[in-house]
Design a protein around this motif. Sequence first.
Motif, PDB file in Angstrom:
ATOM      1  N   SER A  58      75.840  25.567  43.868  1.00  0.00           N
ATOM      2  CA  SER A  58      76.713  25.015  44.744  1.00  0.00           C
ATOM      3  C   SER A  58      78.187  24.768  44.568  1.00  0.00           C
ATOM      4  O   SER A  58      78.415  24.570  42.980  1.00  0.00           O
ATOM      5  CB  SER A  58      76.265  23.764  45.426  1.00  0.00           C
ATOM      6  N   PHE A  59      79.048  24.442  45.074  1.00  0.00           N
ATOM      7  CA  PHE A  59      80.549  24.200  44.786  1.00  0.00           C
ATOM      8  C   PHE A  59      81.380  23.480  45.894  1.00  0.00           C
ATOM      9  O   PHE A  59      80.726  23.351  46.909  1.00  0.00           O
ATOM     10  CB  PHE A  59      81.253  25.728  44.485  1.00  0.00           C
ATOM     11  N   ARG A  60      82.442  22.803  45.385  1.00  0.00           N
ATOM     12  CA  ARG A  60      83.099  22.290  46.523  1.00  0.00           C
ATOM     13  C   ARG A  60      84.148  22.834  47.180  1.00  0.00           C
ATOM     14  O   ARG A  60      84.802  24.008  46.809  1.00  0.00           O
ATOM     15  CB  ARG A  60      83.886  20.856  45.772  1.00  0.00           C
ATOM     16  N   LEU A  61      84.254  22.772  48.502  1.00  0.00           N
ATOM     17  CA  LEU A  61      85.014  23.430  49.292  1.00  0.00           C
ATOM     18  C   LEU A  61      86.502  23.474  48.849  1.00  0.00           C
ATOM     19  O   LEU A  61      87.359  24.359  48.596  1.00  0.00           O
ATOM     20  CB  LEU A  61      85.367  22.612  50.895  1.00  0.00           C
ATOM     21  N   TRP A 183      85.424  16.422  54.677  1.00  0.00           N
ATOM     22  CA  TRP A 183      86.457  16.904  54.460  1.00  0.00           C
ATOM     23  C   TRP A 183      86.642  18.137  53.204  1.00  0.00           C
ATOM     24  O   TRP A 183      85.662  18.873  53.391  1.00  0.00           O
ATOM     25  CB  TRP A 183      87.421  15.959  54.106  1.00  0.00           C
ATOM     26  N   ILE A 184      87.584  18.016  52.474  1.00  0.00           N
ATOM     27  CA  ILE A 184      87.438  19.247  51.309  1.00  0.00           C
ATOM     28  C   ILE A 184      86.511  18.854  50.216  1.00  0.00           C
ATOM     29  O   ILE A 184      86.406  19.900  49.379  1.00  0.00           O
ATOM     30  CB  ILE A 184      88.829  19.455  50.871  1.00  0.00           C
ATOM     31  N   PHE A 185      85.870  17.704  50.499  1.00  0.00           N
ATOM     32  CA  PHE A 185      84.938  17.656  49.486  1.00  0.00           C
ATOM     33  C   PHE A 185      83.446  18.086  49.963  1.00  0.00           C
ATOM     34  O   PHE A 185      82.520  17.827  49.336  1.00  0.00           O
ATOM     35  CB  PHE A 185      84.697  16.205  49.126  1.00  0.00           C
ATOM     36  N   LYS A 186      83.407  18.795  50.767  1.00  0.00           N
ATOM     37  CA  LYS A 186      82.111  19.585  51.486  1.00  0.00           C
ATOM     38  C   LYS A 186      81.451  20.300  50.418  1.00  0.00           C
ATOM     39  O   LYS A 186      82.174  20.909  49.451  1.00  0.00           O
ATOM     40  CB  LYS A 186      82.375  20.509  52.597  1.00  0.00           C
ATOM     41  N   THR A 187      80.175  20.181  50.246  1.00  0.00           N
ATOM     42  CA  THR A 187      79.531  20.936  49.321  1.00  0.00           C
ATOM     43  C   THR A 187      79.199  22.431  49.980  1.00  0.00           C
ATOM     44  O   THR A 187      78.638  22.407  51.049  1.00  0.00           O
ATOM     45  CB  THR A 187      78.165  20.219  48.966  1.00  0.00           C
ATOM     46  N   CYS A 188      79.268  23.486  49.302  1.00  0.00           N
ATOM     47  CA  CYS A 188      79.155  24.863  49.640  1.00  0.00           C
ATOM     48  C   CYS A 188      78.128  25.651  48.926  1.00  0.00           C
ATOM     49  O   CYS A 188      78.068  25.141  47.763  1.00  0.00           O
ATOM     50  CB  CYS A 188      80.672  25.427  49.558  1.00  0.00           C
ATOM     51  N   ARG A 189      77.601  26.714  49.481  1.00  0.00           N
ATOM     52  CA  ARG A 189      76.656  27.457  48.882  1.00  0.00           C
ATOM     53  C   ARG A 189      76.700  28.972  49.722  1.00  0.00           C
ATOM     54  O   ARG A 189      76.830  28.689  50.977  1.00  0.00           O
ATOM     55  CB  ARG A 189      75.213  27.030  48.787  1.00  0.00           C
TER      56      ARG A 189
END
Length: 235
Positions: A58-61, A183-189
């Motif tokens: 995972s990474f941050r938006l 917000w921009i701290f969403k966790t992405c995968r």
Amino acid sequence: MNARRYAVASTALGLAAGLFAAAPASAAAAATPSAQGSSGDVEFSVFDNGSGIPRNSSFRLADLGRHGVPESAVKQLGAGKAPRTAGADAESHAMSGQDDIVGQWKDRDGWTVYLRRGYYDPARDRGFGLTKIEQKHNLTMKAVRATTQYPRPGAAGKQQMNGRPNTYNYFTDVLHVKCSGWWIFKTCRVDKVQAVRAGVDFGAQIPMLPKGVITAYCEGVQGRCPDWVKNAINI
């Protein structure tokens, strides 16, 4: 805090600061992400441009700014909105002849790639160029350009076609991403990876320049690529 976490935090805070920089006081409240409008899930796609977008973690938006995604797109995704994408190319070439050049650019190695209007005959399933790419494979000029400019690293990304010494196949991957959180701290995968291939003929002359792009398509897909491939937000 180790160096990596510090860098990620600095990127996120810098992006957040950009929302408020030089903003009048009356606009500050409007620029602040609301708890309701900035939370929840978003999804989008990006061409793998070799910048190291994680595929298996995972990474941050907010990290997307380091991977060629415009800050404006990151902000829109943080607010739970889909960024505007190019979709079909802006230029209209409806009146062009099939051999007319509708686009040209440099590939990864500095070779000039030409794209002609081309044609597509669905009854015989024959054609080439942008018309075939759009009508049969649901891709755009920008998607073809990204495939030739950001192929997979090394020889795997650009291969000479057997028996055709002046024709090359380019291979790249488009990543479908899902994010959740705030917000921009969403966790992405990354949840899907779609390989794209583009074939370019640098030899045949029509009349003085190479034929150029023959076709481009999604590997393993019969006919039309999914819309999310051509709608990648970083091309």
